[in-house]
Design a protein around this motif. Structure first.
Motif, PDB file in Angstrom:
ATOM      1  N   PRO A 183       0.557   5.418  15.531  1.00 54.12           N
ATOM      2  CA  PRO A 183       1.425   4.435  16.197  1.00 54.12           C
ATOM      3  C   PRO A 183       1.417   3.103  15.447  1.00 54.12           C
ATOM      4  O   PRO A 183       0.392   2.685  14.903  1.00 54.12           O
ATOM      5  CB  PRO A 183       0.803   4.296  17.590  1.00 54.12           C
ATOM      6  N   LYS A 184       2.554   2.444  15.449  1.00 54.87           N
ATOM      7  CA  LYS A 184       2.687   1.166  14.754  1.00 54.87           C
ATOM      8  C   LYS A 184       1.644   0.154  15.232  1.00 54.87           C
ATOM      9  O   LYS A 184       1.100  -0.622  14.423  1.00 54.87           O
ATOM     10  CB  LYS A 184       4.099   0.611  14.979  1.00 54.87           C
ATOM     11  N   GLU A 185       1.340   0.174  16.528  1.00 51.38           N
ATOM     12  CA  GLU A 185       0.420  -0.827  17.075  1.00 51.38           C
ATOM     13  C   GLU A 185      -1.022  -0.620  16.592  1.00 51.38           C
ATOM     14  O   GLU A 185      -1.868  -1.494  16.816  1.00 51.38           O
ATOM     15  CB  GLU A 185       0.456  -0.813  18.603  1.00 51.38           C
ATOM     16  N   ARG A 186      -1.306   0.501  15.916  1.00 48.53           N
ATOM     17  CA  ARG A 186      -2.654   0.690  15.396  1.00 48.53           C
ATOM     18  C   ARG A 186      -2.846  -0.006  14.053  1.00 48.53           C
ATOM     19  O   ARG A 186      -3.938   0.054  13.472  1.00 48.53           O
ATOM     20  CB  ARG A 186      -2.978   2.184  15.243  1.00 48.53           C
ATOM     21  N   PHE A 187      -1.811  -0.673  13.542  1.00 49.13           N
ATOM     22  CA  PHE A 187      -1.915  -1.412  12.290  1.00 49.13           C
ATOM     23  C   PHE A 187      -1.870  -2.909  12.565  1.00 49.13           C
ATOM     24  O   PHE A 187      -0.998  -3.381  13.312  1.00 49.13           O
ATOM     25  CB  PHE A 187      -0.769  -1.047  11.342  1.00 49.13           C
ATOM     26  N   ALA A 188      -2.779  -3.659  11.973  1.00 51.53           N
ATOM     27  CA  ALA A 188      -2.659  -5.109  11.992  1.00 51.53           C
ATOM     28  C   ALA A 188      -1.353  -5.478  11.296  1.00 51.53           C
ATOM     29  O   ALA A 188      -1.007  -4.870  10.275  1.00 51.53           O
ATOM     30  CB  ALA A 188      -3.844  -5.748  11.286  1.00 51.53           C
ATOM     31  N   PRO A 189      -0.598  -6.434  11.827  1.00 46.56           N
ATOM     32  CA  PRO A 189       0.725  -6.737  11.262  1.00 46.56           C
ATOM     33  C   PRO A 189       0.711  -7.013   9.764  1.00 46.56           C
ATOM     34  O   PRO A 189       1.570  -6.519   9.030  1.00 46.56           O
ATOM     35  CB  PRO A 189       1.155  -7.977  12.059  1.00 46.56           C
ATOM     36  N   GLU A 190      -0.291  -7.769   9.293  1.00 47.05           N
ATOM     37  CA  GLU A 190      -0.329  -8.091   7.857  1.00 47.05           C
ATOM     38  C   GLU A 190      -0.640  -6.851   7.029  1.00 47.05           C
ATOM     39  O   GLU A 190      -0.178  -6.728   5.890  1.00 47.05           O
ATOM     40  CB  GLU A 190      -1.341  -9.206   7.580  1.00 47.05           C
ATOM     41  N   CYS A 191      -1.410  -5.943   7.588  1.00 50.68           N
ATOM     42  CA  CYS A 191      -1.717  -4.696   6.880  1.00 50.68           C
ATOM     43  C   CYS A 191      -0.457  -3.842   6.737  1.00 50.68           C
ATOM     44  O   CYS A 191      -0.134  -3.376   5.639  1.00 50.68           O
ATOM     45  CB  CYS A 191      -2.805  -3.925   7.623  1.00 50.68           C
ATOM     46  N   LEU A 192       0.243  -3.645   7.833  1.00 53.59           N
ATOM     47  CA  LEU A 192       1.459  -2.834   7.786  1.00 53.59           C
ATOM     48  C   LEU A 192       2.496  -3.461   6.873  1.00 53.59           C
ATOM     49  O   LEU A 192       3.167  -2.771   6.095  1.00 53.59           O
ATOM     50  CB  LEU A 192       2.019  -2.650   9.200  1.00 53.59           C
ATOM     51  N   ALA A 193       2.630  -4.789   6.943  1.00 52.22           N
ATOM     52  CA  ALA A 193       3.614  -5.464   6.094  1.00 52.22           C
ATOM     53  C   ALA A 193       3.309  -5.242   4.620  1.00 52.22           C
ATOM     54  O   ALA A 193       4.216  -4.977   3.809  1.00 52.22           O
ATOM     55  CB  ALA A 193       3.632  -6.960   6.416  1.00 52.22           C
ATOM     56  N   GLU A 194       2.029  -5.309   4.256  1.00 49.79           N
ATOM     57  CA  GLU A 194       1.669  -5.120   2.853  1.00 49.79           C
ATOM     58  C   GLU A 194       1.930  -3.684   2.407  1.00 49.79           C
ATOM     59  O   GLU A 194       2.466  -3.443   1.325  1.00 49.79           O
ATOM     60  CB  GLU A 194       0.206  -5.483   2.623  1.00 49.79           C
ATOM     61  N   LEU A 195       1.572  -2.720   3.243  1.00 50.41           N
ATOM     62  CA  LEU A 195       1.785  -1.319   2.886  1.00 50.41           C
ATOM     63  C   LEU A 195       3.265  -1.009   2.722  1.00 50.41           C
ATOM     64  O   LEU A 195       3.679  -0.303   1.790  1.00 50.41           O
ATOM     65  CB  LEU A 195       1.163  -0.404   3.938  1.00 50.41           C
ATOM     66  N   LEU A 196       4.086  -1.521   3.640  1.00 50.03           N
ATOM     67  CA  LEU A 196       5.529  -1.279   3.554  1.00 50.03           C
ATOM     68  C   LEU A 196       6.138  -1.958   2.331  1.00 50.03           C
ATOM     69  O   LEU A 196       7.115  -1.469   1.754  1.00 50.03           O
ATOM     70  CB  LEU A 196       6.216  -1.779   4.822  1.00 50.03           C
ATOM     71  N   GLU A 197       5.527  -3.047   1.901  1.00 45.28           N
ATOM     72  CA  GLU A 197       6.052  -3.771   0.738  1.00 45.28           C
ATOM     73  C   GLU A 197       5.676  -3.081  -0.573  1.00 45.28           C
ATOM     74  O   GLU A 197       6.528  -2.910  -1.452  1.00 45.28           O
ATOM     75  CB  GLU A 197       5.512  -5.202   0.719  1.00 45.28           C
ATOM     76  N   VAL A 198       4.405  -2.651  -0.707  1.00 45.09           N
ATOM     77  CA  VAL A 198       3.948  -2.160  -2.008  1.00 45.09           C
ATOM     78  C   VAL A 198       4.110  -0.642  -2.166  1.00 45.09           C
ATOM     79  O   VAL A 198       4.107  -0.137  -3.284  1.00 45.09           O
ATOM     80  CB  VAL A 198       2.472  -2.548  -2.257  1.00 45.09           C
ATOM     81  N   ALA A 199       4.250   0.075  -1.039  1.00 43.44           N
ATOM     82  CA  ALA A 199       4.353   1.542  -1.132  1.00 43.44           C
ATOM     83  C   ALA A 199       5.413   2.073  -0.171  1.00 43.44           C
ATOM     84  O   ALA A 199       5.132   2.947   0.654  1.00 43.44           O
ATOM     85  CB  ALA A 199       3.002   2.173  -0.842  1.00 43.44           C
ATOM     86  N   PRO A 200       6.653   1.574  -0.263  1.00 41.15           N
ATOM     87  CA  PRO A 200       7.678   1.990   0.706  1.00 41.15           C
ATOM     88  C   PRO A 200       8.059   3.466   0.619  1.00 41.15           C
ATOM     89  O   PRO A 200       8.565   4.024   1.595  1.00 41.15           O
ATOM     90  CB  PRO A 200       8.868   1.085   0.364  1.00 41.15           C
ATOM     91  N   SER A 201       7.832   4.106  -0.516  1.00 41.88           N
ATOM     92  CA  SER A 201       8.147   5.533  -0.592  1.00 41.88           C
ATOM     93  C   SER A 201       7.062   6.393   0.046  1.00 41.88           C
ATOM     94  O   SER A 201       7.296   7.568   0.347  1.00 41.88           O
ATOM     95  CB  SER A 201       8.324   5.956  -2.059  1.00 41.88           C
TER      96      SER A 201
END
Length: 569
Positions: A380-398
């Motif tokens: 679930p999205k809420e299991r990620f700290a916002p800054e963590c999810l943002a970084e993952l989506l930015e550097v590894a979007p595929s």
């Protein structure tokens, strides 16, 4: 349900594939004794790699058998698979390796279906096996009461675990082991020795494992045996320290070869003497790495269900190839490959994957972390700290995708045991701790080299410190075999101006390495650089590396012991 739906037959075909895999696994495993007795060390390493590769080969063979037998319309309709699972449960209930059979079934299901279709209705996300089977199982241990004569007791043990190759000096070894035991445990603790009936083999060693009972407590016990090519079998060491035994079973080492009639019972036995080890790691340590993967996943979902922790970025310098995140209360890191690497990295994604897979198949000599490769994790999205999810989506979007359902899909990742990055450890360490850990850092590099592994990127940030204070390499995108590297000295400058030029005055091929450059490359801190030079200065000399290459080319397999050897060994 259509009458032609053959749930029972499909279940039997899946189990037949498992039986084929288990038979081949046991053939390779049981050959370990002969390889040890004959000193066939290259064959030992080859057998270890073959056994790891065996699982995927047999999964593919079983999948192909199913696909030849049934049409896609029938086989790939997930609605029918709860019946297959029910039929399969009936087939494996009497077995003593039933938990492994569940994991095998999961592998076959996942080879046929998208991970979107994974559910407990169709496969074994949660095990259906009881913690302990009710039926009688084969006795797997032997008891030895010392009766006031520990040397005699140990001599009897060595006679009972005899080999076709004789012991070099059984009586002397028994006396020496008894003295080692007296030095480590009080004599009044010697009430009973319990040993697993099988011998564990790995690399150039063989091990007896069990425990020794005192009046109110117990200690783990391992007896390490080696094959001395001139003298025969030698009992090299007796180990009772829990931390040392834990290191022998470490996630940084190759898997043991051991014939285990009842895997769950043996893992339970190991857990009783090494309570700090998770059962996932214990299954993996004896070659059942897919079962270890299953147990890891179950532990992960149990942890998430019992806590509200969020994934956060792992501490340390951000990687140029991998992005690493973790759960604070779960001793694991999750590594995903970035879509774009740092400009200084010239490798491609498929090469990174090959490097990480390579590590599972080579001798890690206690200096490289084992990894597990996963596909299609969903959280679930809420299991990620916002800054963590943002970084993952930015550097590894595929690789990391936020789905419309609110789930985060991790298409591909590796998991590793979490350690303290060496550079961070040094920042907080005392002067004594700095010396100890830098000494072990140098030993780690030397032991990897002795196993024909060159780390490539030896920066401190790519090594970690375990809970036992051991230094372990964990960043694999630049590793290669030592024999592939061309170690060179920097040629003297032609003119005084050469040393001031922006570009080197000598040619550099892709595999050229200049150890003279290591000091400034590895240590920005001059004090740490001087200390490391005192401890392991030979690492800065091309001759050291070339001599290792020559030894490896001559077929020498250098001994790297997973325990502290007695001074008289």
């Amino acid at each position: 349900m259509p009458k032609q739906w053959p749930a029972d037959t499909i279940a039997r075909l899946i189990l037949a594939g498992f039986d084929d895999y288990r038979e081949q696994f046991q053939i390779i495993t049981r050959g370990a004794r002969e390889r040890f007795e004959r000193g066939q060390w290259p064959a030992t390493q080859q057998a270890a790699s073959e056994r790891i590769a065996l699982y995927e080969l047999k999964v593919k063979a079983t999948r192909d058998t199913l696909c030849r037998a049934y049409s896609d319309t029938l086989l790939l309709d997930v609605a029918y698979w709860p019946d297959v699972k029910a039929a399969y449960i009936q087939l494996i209930d009497p077995r003593f390796d039933d938990e492994l059979a569940e994991t095998w079934y999961n592998s076959i299901f996942c080879s046929l279906f998208s991970h979107d279709l994974i559910s407990d209705r169709c496969m074994f996300i949660h095990s259906t096996r009881p913690l302990r089977r009710e039926q009688a199982r084969t006795t797997q241990t032997r008891d030895y009461p010392p009766k006031g004569d520990m040397a005699g007791c140990l001599a009897q043990i060595l006679r009972d675990y005899r080999f076709d190759l004789p012991f070099a000096d059984l009586n002397a070894d028994s006396q020496r082991l008894a003295q080692q035991l007296a030095d480590s445990l009080p004599v009044d603790a010697w009430q009973m020795i319990e040993l697993f009936s099988g011998v564990l083999y790995r690399n150039k060693g063989a091990y007896l494992v069990g425990r020794i009972y005192g009046q109110n407590r117990q200690w783990p016990l391992m007896i390490a045996l080696i094959h001395d090519e001139e003298r025969g079998i030698v009992a090299d060491a007796l180990i009772t320290d829990e931390d040392e035994v834990s290191i022998i079973f470490s996630f940084t080492r190759s898997y043991f070869m051991v014939d285990v009639p009842v895997p769950a019972d043996f893992v339970g036995f190991l857990k009783s003497i090494l309570p700090g080890k998770h059962i996932a790691e214990l299954y993996t340590s004896i070659g059942f790495y897919k079962q270890g993967k299953s147990e890891f996943y179950r532990a992960l979902i149990a942890h998430l269900a019992s806590s509200d922790e969020q994934f956060v970025m792992a501490p340390g310098v951000r990687g140029m190839v991998m992005s690493v995140f973790t759960l604070p209360g779960f001793n694991t890191v999750f590594k995903v490959i970035k879509d774009r690497f740092s400009p200084t990295k010239t490798i491609e994604r498929h090469t990174v994957i090959e490097k990480y897979r390579l590590v599972k198949n080579i001798d890690r000599v206690g200096r490289m972390a084992d990894t597990q490769e996963f596909s299609d994790f969903r959280f679930p999205k809420e299991r990620f700290a916002p800054e963590c999810l943002a970084e993952l989506l930015e550097v590894a979007p595929s690789t990391v995708v936020l789905e419309a359902s609110g789930q985060v899909l991790i298409r591909h990742c590796w998991t590793e045991r979490r350690m303290i990055p060496l550079n961070l450890y040094l920042e907080q360490a005392s002067a004594l701790q700095q010396k100890e850990v830098l000494d072990d850092y140098g030993l780690a590099i030397k032991q990897l080299a002795a196993a024909n592994i060159f780390p490539g990127d030896m920066l401190l940030k790519n090594f970690g410190v375990t809970r036992h204070g051991r230094v372990v390499f964990y960043d694999y995108d630049e590793i290669c075999f030592l024999h592939e590297v061309n170690f060179r000295r920097i040629p003297p400058p032609r003119y005084p101006e050469d040393e001031m030029a922006a570009e080197p005055w000598y040619s550099i091929a892709p595999q050229d390495v200049f150890p003279e450059e290591f000091p400034t490359f590895l240590f920005a801190d001059s004090a740490k650089r001087r200390l490391f030079n005192q401890l392991h200065g030979e690492l800065f000399d091309a001759d050291f590396w070339q001599s290792l290459q020559q030894a490896i080319a001559a077929g020498k397999i250098i001994d790297v012991f997973p325990y502290r050897r007695p001074r008289d060994a």
